[in-house]
Design a protein around this motif. Structure first.
Motif, short mmCIF file in Angstrom:
data_model
loop_
_atom_site.label_atom_id
_atom_site.label_comp_id
_atom_site.label_asym_id
_atom_site.label_seq_id
_atom_site.Cartn_x
_atom_site.Cartn_y
_atom_site.Cartn_z
N GLY A 117 0.72 -1.21 0.11
CA GLY A 117 -0.03 -0.10 -0.14
C GLY A 117 0.90 1.38 -0.07
N ASP A 118 1.94 1.09 -0.21
CA ASP A 118 2.91 2.41 -0.20
C ASP A 118 2.94 3.14 -1.54
OD1 ASP A 118 5.23 4.28 -0.53
OD2 ASP A 118 6.53 3.15 0.98
N GLY A 119 2.10 4.37 -1.58
CA GLY A 119 1.97 5.02 -2.75
C GLY A 119 3.08 5.35 -3.58
N ARG A 120 4.27 5.76 -2.78
CA ARG A 120 5.44 6.49 -3.44
C ARG A 120 5.95 5.17 -4.21
NH1 ARG A 120 6.25 11.66 -2.49
NH2 ARG A 120 8.50 11.36 -3.18
N GLU A 121 6.02 4.02 -3.49
CA GLU A 121 6.78 2.82 -3.94
C GLU A 121 5.93 2.18 -5.42
OE1 GLU A 121 9.71 1.17 -3.22
OE2 GLU A 121 9.94 3.09 -2.48
N ILE A 122 4.54 2.44 -5.23
CA ILE A 122 3.87 2.01 -6.38
C ILE A 122 4.06 2.66 -7.61
CG2 ILE A 122 1.46 1.80 -7.38
CD1 ILE A 122 0.65 1.22 -4.53
N LEU A 123 4.11 4.08 -7.37
CA LEU A 123 4.55 5.21 -8.49
C LEU A 123 5.85 4.74 -8.99
CD1 LEU A 123 2.69 8.22 -7.11
CD2 LEU A 123 1.89 6.73 -8.79
N ARG A 124 6.59 4.56 -8.19
CA ARG A 124 8.28 4.45 -8.46
C ARG A 124 8.36 3.10 -9.45
NH1 ARG A 124 10.17 6.73 -3.46
NH2 ARG A 124 10.88 8.70 -3.70
N TYR B 84 5.22 16.06 -8.70
CA TYR B 84 5.43 15.53 -7.37
C TYR B 84 6.74 15.03 -7.15
CZ TYR B 84 0.50 16.01 -6.85
OH TYR B 84 -0.81 16.67 -6.86
N GLY B 85 7.86 15.11 -8.05
CA GLY B 85 9.29 15.03 -7.54
C GLY B 85 9.53 13.45 -7.59
N LEU B 86 8.80 12.73 -8.44
CA LEU B 86 9.07 11.14 -8.19
C LEU B 86 9.88 10.79 -9.66
CD1 LEU B 86 5.49 10.06 -7.06
CD2 LEU B 86 7.60 9.96 -5.76
N SER B 87 10.69 10.09 -9.47
CA SER B 87 11.75 9.82 -10.52
C SER B 87 11.60 8.16 -10.85
CB SER B 87 13.06 9.79 -10.22
OG SER B 87 13.48 9.29 -9.24
N ARG B 88 11.60 7.86 -12.21
CA ARG B 88 11.51 6.73 -12.90
C ARG B 88 12.37 6.42 -13.96
NH1 ARG B 88 6.26 3.43 -12.26
NH2 ARG B 88 7.42 2.06 -13.86
N PRO B 89 13.04 5.45 -14.28
CA PRO B 89 14.02 5.39 -15.36
C PRO B 89 13.28 5.97 -16.69
CG PRO B 89 13.95 3.49 -14.07
CD PRO B 89 13.17 4.23 -13.59
N ASN B 90 12.07 5.61 -16.91
CA ASN B 90 11.44 6.00 -18.12
C ASN B 90 9.98 6.17 -18.09
OD1 ASN B 90 10.54 6.44 -20.86
ND2 ASN B 90 12.10 5.45 -21.67
N ALA C 148 -16.61 0.57 -5.60
CA ALA C 148 -16.83 -0.81 -5.61
C ALA C 148 -15.58 -1.66 -5.02
CB ALA C 148 -17.36 -1.41 -6.77
N GLY C 149 -14.55 -0.94 -4.93
CA GLY C 149 -13.43 -1.52 -4.33
C GLY C 149 -12.51 -2.04 -5.20
N LYS C 150 -13.05 -1.91 -6.50
CA LYS C 150 -12.14 -2.50 -7.66
C LYS C 150 -10.90 -1.76 -8.10
CE LYS C 150 -16.41 -4.47 -9.71
NZ LYS C 150 -17.14 -4.66 -10.92
N LEU C 151 -10.81 -0.60 -7.53
CA LEU C 151 -9.53 0.44 -7.79
C LEU C 151 -9.48 1.01 -6.43
CD1 LEU C 151 -10.19 1.82 -11.49
CD2 LEU C 151 -8.34 0.06 -10.55
N VAL C 152 -8.18 1.45 -6.02
CA VAL C 152 -7.79 2.28 -4.95
C VAL C 152 -6.95 3.15 -5.32
CG1 VAL C 152 -8.13 0.23 -3.35
CG2 VAL C 152 -6.01 0.59 -4.47
N PRO C 153 -7.44 4.50 -4.71
CA PRO C 153 -6.38 5.63 -5.03
C PRO C 153 -4.97 5.34 -4.16
CG PRO C 153 -8.60 6.38 -4.27
CD PRO C 153 -8.52 5.06 -4.15
N VAL C 154 -3.79 5.60 -4.92
CA VAL C 154 -2.49 5.58 -4.26
C VAL C 154 -1.79 6.69 -4.06
CG1 VAL C 154 -2.52 3.05 -5.26
CG2 VAL C 154 -1.44 4.92 -6.61
N ALA C 155 -2.26 7.87 -4.51
CA ALA C 155 -1.77 9.02 -4.50
C ALA C 155 -2.81 10.38 -4.63
CB ALA C 155 -0.49 9.55 -5.32
#
Length: 307
Positions: free
Chosen positions: A179-186, A214-220, A257-264
């Protein structure tokens, strides 16, 4: 005793002022420009006043004509409505209304709710037309359009809602990252919706814009699944294929319905959607009934905030 006013001449006068052109008025009335000019002169003779000034083969409405044309238009609308009602039988009240809406908005937002309208207005037949591009939408001869743009010739625009854009994923995918939103986005696969080439929705943020904000980095930022329709992207997110920047209008039921959850948190910019209706609709009553229901349904919706 009521004066016998030349109704055809009045219709010609109103059409010429509204279009600013004898030729366009003639096209609307299905007559020749010469016939329209004849009707204008007939009305001027009847009123004993000039309604247009004529310069260089063009005509321009006089101040008196401009001051009164709005009331003439309203009177003609009332006549049209009254004549239409005369033809309504007891079977009746059956009217039809055509609606244009994007394919994704139709399947994920409108269709799940349309039964409520039909139950309250069984006399109205609804024809839903979907589009993928702005060009398709503008080519459709519909009486109401739900669009993320406001400009189209012959239509007036009214704000419907403002949508937010929020990163969402399936509960199973979120659980893989505790459930760590930042890890999910990374690290979670990204789901993209390609909109720019469609001529619509161009203002919704993409992943590069969101993650940079939001200052989050990914390789691409551009890796991952890509779709040309939001509806398919939402289905992929529900299936656990990745994390999606979901439009609030389209993901609301899945989140509830709980089929999707916001992560950020949602992107700070909200994107408006508009109702486009013709300046002279074919069916005022059914259009107003559906419009009122649409505003009542959409604006209090927890998915969106009124424009």
């Amino acid at each position: 005793m009521r004066r016998h006013v030349p109704l055809n001449a009045i219709r010609a006068f109103e059409a010429v002022v509204r279009h600013g052109s004898v030729v366009r008025a003639a096209n609307e009335l299905c007559v020749t420009p010469t016939a329209v000019s004849h009707q204008i002169r007939l009305l001027e003779d009847f009123l004993q006043v000039e309604l247009f000034s004529r310069r260089n083969s063009r005509i321009f409405p006089t101040p008196g004509a401009l001051a009164n044309v709005a009331r003439v238009s309203q009177a003609l609308d009332l006549i049209d409505d009254a004549v239409r009602d005369l033809g309504v039988t007891d079977e009746r009240a059956h009217s039809s209304l055509s609606i244009s809406v994007s394919a994704s908005c139709a399947s994920l937002w409108l269709v799940p709710r349309i039964g409520e309208f039909m139950a309250g207005a069984p006399e109205t037949d609804i024809h839903v037309r979907t589009f993928l591009t702005r060009k398709e939408a503008e080519a459709q001869d519909s009486e109401l359009k739900i669009c993320p743009w406001r400009g189209q010739s012959g239509f007036q625009a009214e704000p419907l809602v403002e949508e937010s854009t929020t990163p969402v994923c399936s509960p199973d995918l979120a659980a893989r990252f505790a459930g760590d939103g930042r890890e999910i986005l990374r690290h979670a696969p990204l789901i993209h919706v390609d909109r720019g080439h469609l001529g619509i929705e161009a203002d919704f943020p993409d992943w590069a814009r969101y993650l940079t904000e939001y200052g989050l980095s990914r390789p691409n930022f551009n890796h991952g699944l890509r779709f040309n329709q939001s509806g398919q992207a939402v289905e992929a997110a529900m299936a656990g294929a990745g994390v999606l920047l979901g439009r609030s209008l389209l993901i609301g039921r899945a989140v509830q319905a709980g089929k999707l959850v916001p992560v950020a948190e949602a992107y700070p910019q909200r994107i408006p959607s508009y109702l486009l209706t013709p300046l002279k609709p074919r069916s005022r009553r059914s259009l107003d009934t559906f419009r009122d229901w649409l505003l009542k349904t959409a604006r209090p919706d927890a998915l969106m905030q009124a424009a």
